[in-house]
Design a protein around this motif. Structure first.
Motif, mmCIF file in Angstrom:
data_model
loop_
_atom_site.group_PDB
_atom_site.id
_atom_site.type_symbol
_atom_site.label_atom_id
_atom_site.label_comp_id
_atom_site.label_asym_id
_atom_site.label_seq_id
_atom_site.Cartn_x
_atom_site.Cartn_y
_atom_site.Cartn_z
ATOM 1 N N PHE A 116 0.302 -3.488 -18.420
ATOM 2 C CA PHE A 116 0.704 -2.611 -17.320
ATOM 3 C C PHE A 116 -0.155 -1.350 -17.247
ATOM 4 C CE2 PHE A 116 3.508 0.999 -16.050
ATOM 5 C CZ PHE A 116 3.602 0.700 -14.710
ATOM 6 N N ILE A 117 -0.504 -0.803 -18.389
ATOM 7 C CA ILE A 117 -1.262 0.448 -18.426
ATOM 8 C C ILE A 117 -2.765 0.204 -18.276
ATOM 9 C CG2 ILE A 117 -1.796 2.445 -19.900
ATOM 10 C CD1 ILE A 117 1.103 2.615 -20.284
ATOM 11 N N THR A 118 -3.263 -0.896 -18.849
ATOM 12 C CA THR A 118 -4.713 -1.088 -18.927
ATOM 13 C C THR A 118 -5.294 -2.079 -17.924
ATOM 14 O OG1 THR A 118 -4.528 -2.841 -20.592
ATOM 15 C CG2 THR A 118 -4.663 -0.554 -21.396
ATOM 16 N N ALA A 119 -4.461 -2.843 -17.219
ATOM 17 C CA ALA A 119 -4.981 -3.846 -16.276
ATOM 18 C C ALA A 119 -5.884 -3.166 -15.246
ATOM 19 C CB ALA A 119 -3.833 -4.568 -15.585
ATOM 20 N N ASN A 120 -7.081 -3.699 -15.069
ATOM 21 C CA ASN A 120 -8.053 -3.092 -14.172
ATOM 22 C C ASN A 120 -8.573 -4.152 -13.210
ATOM 23 O OD1 ASN A 120 -10.174 -1.834 -12.891
ATOM 24 N ND2 ASN A 120 -11.116 -1.059 -14.756
ATOM 25 N N ALA A 121 -8.228 -3.991 -11.938
ATOM 26 C CA ALA A 121 -8.647 -4.959 -10.922
ATOM 27 C C ALA A 121 -10.146 -4.893 -10.648
ATOM 28 C CB ALA A 121 -7.876 -4.741 -9.630
ATOM 29 N N GLY A 122 -10.792 -3.831 -11.072
ATOM 30 C CA GLY A 122 -12.218 -3.680 -10.805
ATOM 31 C C GLY A 122 -12.467 -3.317 -9.351
ATOM 32 N N ASP A 123 -13.722 -3.101 -9.014
ATOM 33 C CA ASP A 123 -14.077 -2.699 -7.651
ATOM 34 C C ASP A 123 -13.748 -3.770 -6.612
ATOM 35 O OD1 ASP A 123 -14.976 -0.259 -8.573
ATOM 36 O OD2 ASP A 123 -17.064 -0.937 -8.745
ATOM 37 N N ASP A 124 -13.836 -5.042 -7.019
ATOM 38 C CA ASP A 124 -13.609 -6.104 -6.040
ATOM 39 C C ASP A 124 -12.197 -6.681 -6.070
ATOM 40 O OD1 ASP A 124 -13.608 -7.659 -8.332
ATOM 41 O OD2 ASP A 124 -15.380 -8.821 -7.784
ATOM 42 N N GLY A 125 -11.352 -6.226 -7.007
ATOM 43 C CA GLY A 125 -9.966 -6.681 -7.068
ATOM 44 C C GLY A 125 -9.730 -7.979 -7.796
ATOM 45 N N THR A 126 -10.762 -8.522 -8.455
ATOM 46 C CA THR A 126 -10.634 -9.838 -9.098
ATOM 47 C C THR A 126 -10.318 -9.777 -10.594
ATOM 48 O OG1 THR A 126 -13.007 -9.996 -9.555
ATOM 49 C CG2 THR A 126 -12.221 -10.911 -7.442
ATOM 50 N N PHE A 127 -10.111 -8.597 -11.145
ATOM 51 C CA PHE A 127 -9.829 -8.426 -12.574
ATOM 52 C C PHE A 127 -10.919 -9.087 -13.425
ATOM 53 C CE2 PHE A 127 -5.836 -7.921 -10.408
ATOM 54 C CZ PHE A 127 -5.209 -6.886 -11.079
ATOM 55 N N PRO A 128 -12.160 -8.628 -13.286
ATOM 56 C CA PRO A 128 -13.271 -9.278 -13.986
ATOM 57 C C PRO A 128 -13.092 -9.263 -15.509
ATOM 58 C CG PRO A 128 -13.958 -7.162 -13.069
ATOM 59 C CD PRO A 128 -12.579 -7.438 -12.555
ATOM 60 N N GLY A 129 -13.337 -10.419 -16.112
ATOM 61 C CA GLY A 129 -13.256 -10.552 -17.565
ATOM 62 C C GLY A 129 -11.856 -10.759 -18.113
ATOM 63 N N ALA A 130 -10.836 -10.626 -17.265
ATOM 64 C CA ALA A 130 -9.450 -10.735 -17.743
ATOM 65 C C ALA A 130 -8.987 -12.190 -17.720
ATOM 66 C CB ALA A 130 -8.521 -9.902 -16.872
ATOM 67 N N HIS A 131 -8.428 -12.613 -18.857
ATOM 68 C CA HIS A 131 -7.822 -13.942 -18.930
ATOM 69 C C HIS A 131 -6.314 -13.849 -18.720
ATOM 70 C CE1 HIS A 131 -11.619 -15.473 -20.182
ATOM 71 N NE2 HIS A 131 -11.633 -14.731 -21.267
ATOM 72 N N THR A 132 -5.712 -12.790 -19.258
ATOM 73 C CA THR A 132 -4.266 -12.609 -19.137
ATOM 74 C C THR A 132 -3.934 -11.151 -18.849
ATOM 75 O OG1 THR A 132 -3.968 -12.181 -21.508
ATOM 76 C CG2 THR A 132 -3.737 -14.471 -20.789
ATOM 77 N N VAL A 133 -2.750 -10.947 -18.282
ATOM 78 C CA VAL A 133 -2.184 -9.611 -18.107
ATOM 79 C C VAL A 133 -0.711 -9.725 -18.472
ATOM 80 C CG1 VAL A 133 -1.534 -7.808 -16.456
ATOM 81 C CG2 VAL A 133 -3.781 -8.848 -16.312
ATOM 82 N N THR A 134 -0.219 -8.750 -19.236
ATOM 83 C CA THR A 134 1.206 -8.714 -19.565
ATOM 84 C C THR A 134 1.834 -7.487 -18.905
ATOM 85 O OG1 THR A 134 1.092 -7.314 -21.531
ATOM 86 C CG2 THR A 134 0.681 -9.667 -21.850
ATOM 87 N N ALA A 135 3.144 -7.514 -18.845
ATOM 88 C CA ALA A 135 3.868 -6.375 -18.276
ATOM 89 C C ALA A 135 4.345 -5.423 -19.373
ATOM 90 C CB ALA A 135 5.036 -6.861 -17.427
ATOM 91 N N SER A 136 3.629 -5.384 -20.481
ATOM 92 C CA SER A 136 3.947 -4.422 -21.540
ATOM 93 C C SER A 136 4.005 -3.026 -20.957
ATOM 94 C CB SER A 136 2.870 -4.411 -22.621
ATOM 95 O OG SER A 136 2.798 -5.615 -23.281
ATOM 96 N N TYR A 137 4.941 -2.247 -21.407
ATOM 97 C CA TYR A 137 5.128 -0.847 -21.020
ATOM 98 C C TYR A 137 5.694 -0.680 -19.612
ATOM 99 C CZ TYR A 137 2.350 -0.394 -25.154
ATOM 100 O OH TYR A 137 1.894 -0.541 -26.426
ATOM 101 N N CYS A 138 5.965 -1.761 -18.921
ATOM 102 C CA CYS A 138 6.626 -1.691 -17.627
ATOM 103 C C CYS A 138 8.119 -1.572 -17.915
ATOM 104 C CB CYS A 138 6.323 -2.970 -16.844
ATOM 105 S SG CYS A 138 6.224 -2.753 -15.082
#
Length: 183
Positions: A116-138
């Protein structure tokens, strides 16, 4: 693990943004266990491990490490890190420091596995390099669900705009909320 099958454990508030097979296979060839992290690049992540995602290769060393973890987490871990679940406290503050010279334990950077805190969509919104995202800290379950829905919709719409992805021709309405509570 004892059946010689690699094991992946993840919390239910995790979504996959890309196929991690190649990256995880490579990591499993080098490490006895791979975990997610709370914050940090590849170097900083090593001091910020999080057990929301745990990957064990099917090796004798991993079986041994897992057995130590299971034995240790069954004991009360008090005054280690108040508020954390026993398995994470034991893993981070007892197992990792006491076995560092014996086992190869690796934490993924938050680019590879964001939260939740570190997820970065990047300039194009595709979350480059990310395999997973969790809702930690939400915040609560509703906030977690809305956050993860927002991540998936953002990625889908970015890929549709770029003409890539599984359904590159159709953008979906961004229905998810963008105001999420955190713990």
């Amino acid at each position: 693990l004892k059946a010689r099958i690699p094991v992946v454990m993840l919390d239910s508030d995790t979504v996959f943004l890309s196929d991690p097979t190649e990256a995880w296979t490579s990591a499993l060839e080098k490490y006895d266990v791979v975990v997610s992290s709370d914050v940090g690049n590849e170097f900083e992540a090593q001091g910020n491990m999080n057990t929301k995602l745990v990957i064990f290769p099917a090796t004798t060393r991993s079986v041994s490490l897992c057995e130590r973890w299971l034995e240790g987490e069954s004991r009360l871990v008090s005054k280690v890190n108040y508020g954390e679940f026993p398995e994470q406290s034991y893993f981070n503050y007892v197992l990792v420091p006491t076995t560092a010279g014996e086992f190869h334990i690796h934490a993924m950077s938050t680019v590879e596995s964001g939260n939740f805190i570190t997820a970065n969509a990047g300039d194009d919104g595709t979350f480059p390099g990310a395999h997973t995202v969790t809702a930690s800290y939400c915040g609560d379950a509703r906030d977690k669900e809305q956050f993860l829905q927002h991540v998936l919709e953002t990625k889908h719409n970015a890929e549709a705009a770029l003409g890539i992805g599984p359904d590159a021709t159709t953008a979906i309405p961004l229905r998810s909320a963008t105001d999420f509570d955190h713990d």
